[in-house]
Write an enzyme that holds these catalytic residues in place. Structure first.
Site, PDB file in Angstrom:
ATOM      1  CB  THR A  85      -1.105  -0.011   1.034  1.00 22.30           C
ATOM      2  OG1 THR A  85      -1.594   1.428   1.348  1.00 22.30           O
ATOM      3  CG2 THR A  85      -0.424  -0.286   2.517  1.00 22.30           C
TER       4      THR A  85
ATOM      5  CG  ASP B 228      -2.706   4.480   2.346  1.00 18.52           C
ATOM      6  OD1 ASP B 228      -2.567   5.324   1.315  1.00 18.52           O
ATOM      7  OD2 ASP B 228      -3.656   3.592   2.194  1.00 18.52           O
TER       8      ASP B 228
ATOM      9  NE  ARG C  17      -4.112   3.485  -5.975  1.00 24.58           N
ATOM     10  CZ  ARG C  17      -5.596   3.624  -5.646  1.00 24.58           C
ATOM     11  NH1 ARG C  17      -5.982   4.117  -4.564  1.00 24.58           N
ATOM     12  NH2 ARG C  17      -6.223   3.026  -6.740  1.00 24.58           N
TER      13      ARG C  17
END
Ligand code: F6P
Length: 366
Positions: free
Chosen positions: A142, A144, A292
């Site tokens: 991810t 994140d 992304r």
């Protein structure tokens, strides 16, 4: 220890990120080369598992994909088998437990270990499958960087590079026009991208979900810079930062997702407040999915390869119920339960927060 696997299933779940193809390549090549095991590529994350969409990966598909962004398998963040959106009538969605379909497909396709590549949502689903008797190995991805039990997830380094480069570009135009430039970045409930991207780009103010901020502190920082002759400022705000006296800024609610909340929009609020509170002209840039997309950095390719190789070893040697993780510079298996026990957020006294403060960055809290 479970049984060694000869037929692995692999899926990529949740939001995509650079490095997924590196993992797929490493898993399938290691499984084949070291164990003579076949790898089934499951399409579109858990959706493909529920719907039985998968195929055996052949060498041709695995060539030339290390540097390719996205995922050759496709992904989805709406395919949780225990929270599955089913259209029961035209335009009428119902959330149903269809986990029996996922379990049936695992049996039908002869999958004897499943490699689930994803973020915390994917790890939770992987744990439920494990509890239902499916041998599972997790791989943390991810942008994140919020998965617990690992020091880092792949995709994060690429996202930080995008943010850093964007701030470099925005700095020259902000400086020319004497403006405040507010850059909204992703990260969900964790401020890792804002912190690391903001520090790498030399942001003057960084706003994180983990450090509550007040408008007067943000205005003061901008005014001080203005008064000292620096007539521009860069503010890097995490999409999950909370407004003073308010909450998160939510773009949309989507019940098809396990977490219905889709964050976004705080950048515009911050820019409007700064313009009203300081009199300086402010603009907002939302980096969004640029963070992304595209090719993974070298660091993410290395991490993806290391994780993929380790995951194949675990899957094929019968070490299941684990997630491969980076711990103190080494890739190791950790219990899946550890990865799902919490979310990895920025400790407010993290060394990079302290470093940023030392070079004059404000977090809007003092
Ligand atoms: O989890 C990755 C992430 O990019 C978050 O940073 C962001 O909040 C979310 O996914 C966006 O999701 P979507 O691609 O569905 O808009």
């Amino acid at each position: 220890m479970g049984f060694p696997a000869q037929r692995i299933g692999i899926l990529t779940g949740g939001g995509d990120c650079p490095g997924l193809n590196g993992v797929i390549r490493a898993v399938a090549k290691t499984a084949q080369g070291t164990y003579g095991a076949a790898t089934l590529g499951i399409e579109d994350g858990f959706e493909g598992l529920v719907e039985g969409r998968m195929h055996e990966l052949v060498p041709r598909e695995l060539s030339g994909i290390l540097a390719l962004g996205g995922t050759i398998l496709g992904t989805s963040n709406k395919g949780d088998p225990w929270h599955y959106p089913v259209e029961t009538a035209p335009g009428k969605l119902e959330i149903q437990d269809v986990s029996y379909k996922a379990l049936r497909n695992i049996e039908r396709w002869g999958i004897d270990a499943l490699v689930a590549v994803g973020g915390d949502g994917t790890m939770h689903i992987a744990s439920r499958l494990m509890a239902a008797g499916v041998p599972v190995v997790g791989v943390p991805k991810t942008i994140d960087n919020d998965v617990a039990a690992t020091d880092v997830t792949f995709g994060f380094d690429t996202a930080v590079s995008v943010v850093s480069e964007a701030i470099d570009r925005l700095t020259t135009t902000a400086s020319s026009h004497h403006r405040v430039m507010v850059v909204e970045v992703m990260g969900r409930y964790a401020g890792w991208i804002a912190l690391m991207g903001g520090v790498a780009g030399g942001a003057d103010v960084i706003l994180l979900p983990e450090i509550p901020f007040r408008w007067e502190h943000v205005f003061r920082k901008v005014n001080e810079r203005h008064a000292s002759g620096k007539r521009y400022s860069i503010v890097c705000v995490a999409e999950g930062a909370r407004l003073p006296g308010g909450g998160e800024v939510i773009r949309e609610l989507d019940i098809r997702r396990t977490d219905a909340k889709q964050l976004g929009g705080i950048g515009a609020v911050v820019a409007a407040e700064i313009q009203a509170g300081t009199g300086d002209e402010a603009r907002v840039v939302v980096l969004g999915h640029l963070q992304r997309g595209g090719s993974p950095t070298a660091a993410d390719r290395l991490l993806a390869t290391g994780y993929g190789v380790a995951a194949a070893h675990c899957a094929c040697s019968g070490q299941h119920g684990v997630m491969v993780a980076m711990r103190n510079g080494a890739v190791v298996p950790v219990p899946l339960a550890e990865a799902t026990a919490s979310q990895r957020t920025v400790p407010p006294d993290h060394e990079m927060v302290r470093a940023a403060r030392a070079v004059g960055t404000s977090f809007g809290d003092a």
